[in-house]
Design a protein around this motif. Structure first.
Motif: not given
Length: 410
Positions: A95-112
């Motif tokens: 769960x932490x791994x998945x959350x990291x990928x989402x958070x990091x991609x958001x910081x790079x500019x991805x929208x969710x």
């Protein structure tokens, strides 16, 4: 079509989020549609054992703080034998791994967009141009990526996915405390990932204990709904029943207690991928499927498929005149077969043969591995025919003949 992006990704699992992460880092406009509500993410989709290797973490810049335990060895067990191979590994808090990928991609500019259930592709002139979600909502993109896993609503509608029920693997895992990881009658599982071949507990599959520190461990099993499962299974026993049977008969679990809320269920398909892409579209992760056919490791391969998709998008959209035709986007297929899952056919054949063998043959396999150099299993796992041949004996001929008749239908 005002709601438009360079890339639309369905699914925020490791494959989808990593693809978004790579693309956002290259300044593409990316949106990810995820079924789960954000306040619950990723509880409903926390379906992986989280076993992986340092090479994945280094390749994808994954931080150590998503790791429950770094391991030093892989232990293979059969009913009466075992072999220990030195191999560094990492058991992730998935769960932490998945959350990291989402958070990091958001910081790079991805929208969710969470709580966004994808239903089907939006078509125009016979080609996919967008994604329909939440009934009447739609979003459009130059490239559409299906990272939804076995449900594969987009890939199935586009004729890219052909997942077969008889090749589906199902799995269940609990997390425990009070596990005796260094029981006198078994190999020491301290800082180890253990995989057990034993039809009594996992007919047509395998069971596992992944040490997560102190006296805690992830414990589970999975099997493929294949010939081996049918041959060795007990008709009235569910997958939960098999796990309960193991827990009730293995002394390592005598004092073990389940950790509340730590249960994971999942499925994947063990089969050739067939098509991987078409006009304006690629399928990644378990949508393809991508999981390792022998030992079930799927994280690294999902991440590799995500990166191959990102490279493909860059290849298609960078030119002054972008080209997302099926012919041009098929560079993804080439990357997948070269880098994500090379020699897939040979490895699938070995998988089916392995799960076809009886328990006594597993004991002999462990004895063979103990007398061979450590590279033999690694090479066999990669589909090396010479390495596979080293693991066979003349006494296997009747089994091989029976397997060939069932596997090839002759």
């Amino acid at each position: 079509m005002d709601d438009r992006y360079d890339v639309v990704i369905a699914g925020a699992g490791p494959a989808g989020a990593q693809c978004a992460r790579d693309l956002a880092a290259r300044n593409y406009d990316v949106v990810v549609l995820e079924t789960e509500p954000e306040e619950e993410f990723p509880s409903q989709s926390n379906k992986s054992t989280g076993g992986t290797f340092p090479s994945m973490m280094a390749s994808f810049n994954v931080p150590d703080d998503v790791v429950m335990n770094f391991t030093d060895s892989v232990v293979l067990e059969s009913p009466n034998e075992h072999v220990v191979q030195e191999q560094a590994g990492a058991v992730l808090e998935f769960a932490d791994f998945k959350q990291f990928l989402v958070d990091d991609s958001r910081e790079k500019g991805a929208e969710y967009r969470f709580d966004a259930r994808v239903s089907k592709p939006v078509m125009d002139g016979g080609e996919v141009v967008g994604v329909r979600y939440d009934g009447d909502q739609a979003v459009y993109g130059d490239v559409i990526v299906d990272a939804t896993g076995p449900s594969a609503p987009l890939a199935k509608a586009l004729g890219v996915s052909d997942l077969q029920r008889q090749k589906q693997a199902i799995g269940i895992e609990y997390e425990f405390e009070g596990v005796d990881v260094d029981h006198k009658d078994y190999a020491d599982l301290t800082d180890a990932m253990m995989l057990r071949l034993d039809h009594e507990y996992a007919p047509g599959g395998y069971a596992w204990i992944f040490h997560t520190g102190a006296d805690t461990a992830k414990v589970g099993l999975c099997y493929i709904r294949n010939e081996s499962y049918q041959r060795y299974s007990t008709a009235d026993r569910t997958i939960d029943g098999y796990l309960d049977h193991w827990l009730g008969t293995d002394p390592r679990f005598e004092d073990a207690e389940r950790l509340e809320g730590k249960v994971h269920r999942g499925s994947a398909h063990i089969q050739p991928p067939g098509r991987l892409s078409t006009d304006n579209f690629v399928a990644i992760g378990d949508t393809v499927p991508t999981i390792d056919p022998l030992w079930g490791e799927g994280i690294h391969k999902c991440m590799k498929s995500a990166r191959a998709a990102a490279i493909t998008v860059d290849h298609c959209l960078t030119p002054d005149e972008p080209d997302t035709s099926a012919e041009n986007i098929s560079v993804y297929d080439e990357l997948w077969h070269e880098q994500v899952a090379p020699k897939m056919d040979a490895r699938l054949l070995m998988t089916h043969l392995l799960y076809y063998a009886p328990n006594e043959r597993y004991d002999r396999l462990m004895r063979d591995l103990n007398r061979m150099d450590q590279d033999t299993l690694a090479q066999a796992n990669q589909g090396n025919k010479r390495a596979i041949a080293k693991l066979l004996h003349l006494s296997d001929l009747p089994m091989l003949a029976s397997f060939a008749r069932e596997y090839y239908g002759s």
